[in-house]
Scaffold this motif. Sequence first.
Motif, PDB file in Angstrom:
ATOM      1  N   GLY A 151       0.836  -1.190   0.000  1.00 14.73           N
ATOM      2  CA  GLY A 151       0.000   0.000   0.000  1.00 14.73           C
ATOM      3  C   GLY A 151       0.866   1.232   0.000  1.00 14.73           C
ATOM      4  N   VAL A 152       0.323   2.264  -0.580  1.00 12.75           N
ATOM      5  CA  VAL A 152       1.043   3.521  -0.619  1.00 12.75           C
ATOM      6  C   VAL A 152       0.428   4.409   0.449  1.00 12.75           C
ATOM      7  N   VAL A 153       1.244   5.019   1.184  1.00 10.78           N
ATOM      8  CA  VAL A 153       0.768   5.911   2.221  1.00 10.78           C
ATOM      9  C   VAL A 153       0.649   7.306   1.614  1.00 10.78           C
ATOM     10  N   VAL A 154      -0.571   7.832   1.687  1.00 13.36           N
ATOM     11  CA  VAL A 154      -0.828   9.165   1.138  1.00 13.36           C
ATOM     12  C   VAL A 154      -1.067  10.101   2.320  1.00 13.36           C
ATOM     13  N   PRO A 155      -0.328  11.175   2.361  1.00  9.86           N
ATOM     14  CA  PRO A 155      -0.545  12.087   3.475  1.00  9.86           C
ATOM     15  C   PRO A 155      -1.890  12.801   3.337  1.00  9.86           C
TER      16      PRO A 155
END
Length: 138
Positions: free
Chosen positions: A127-131
């Motif tokens: 998963g990509v962590v999106v701020p």
Amino acid sequence: MTPSMVSAKTEQALREAMERLLTGHPTRTDGKLTKNNLWREAGVSRATMMNRATAVLAEWDNRANRSPASLRDQHQQEEITRLRRQLRGNRQERQRLQQQVDAAATVIATLLAENAALREQLAKRSGVVVPLPLARRE
């Protein structure tokens, strides 16, 4: 006292040996206050001492328990008993501490395995962590 049935030389040797043993200064034996050491220290035969030197044996029996060497032996025996008791206690304490170390090692091994599993699980996440944008205050 009953008359001695040994020669004057033998009786003198036994009495000198008795003095050496009772004062803790043996020359031929380990110094323990035993009748075996008495005849060995005197350099006479056991049979001569036991069967003929009755006066010397009677004196030996009277003095042996009250001599400085006997008192030293009693103190040493008490010290040995105390040290054995202390050693037994130390062994029990060591065993208790070893059990604590073993329990701690088991907990550490379990925590290491859990930590490794969690790290592996974290590494497998795709998963990509999106701020998230911060809300502005107006």
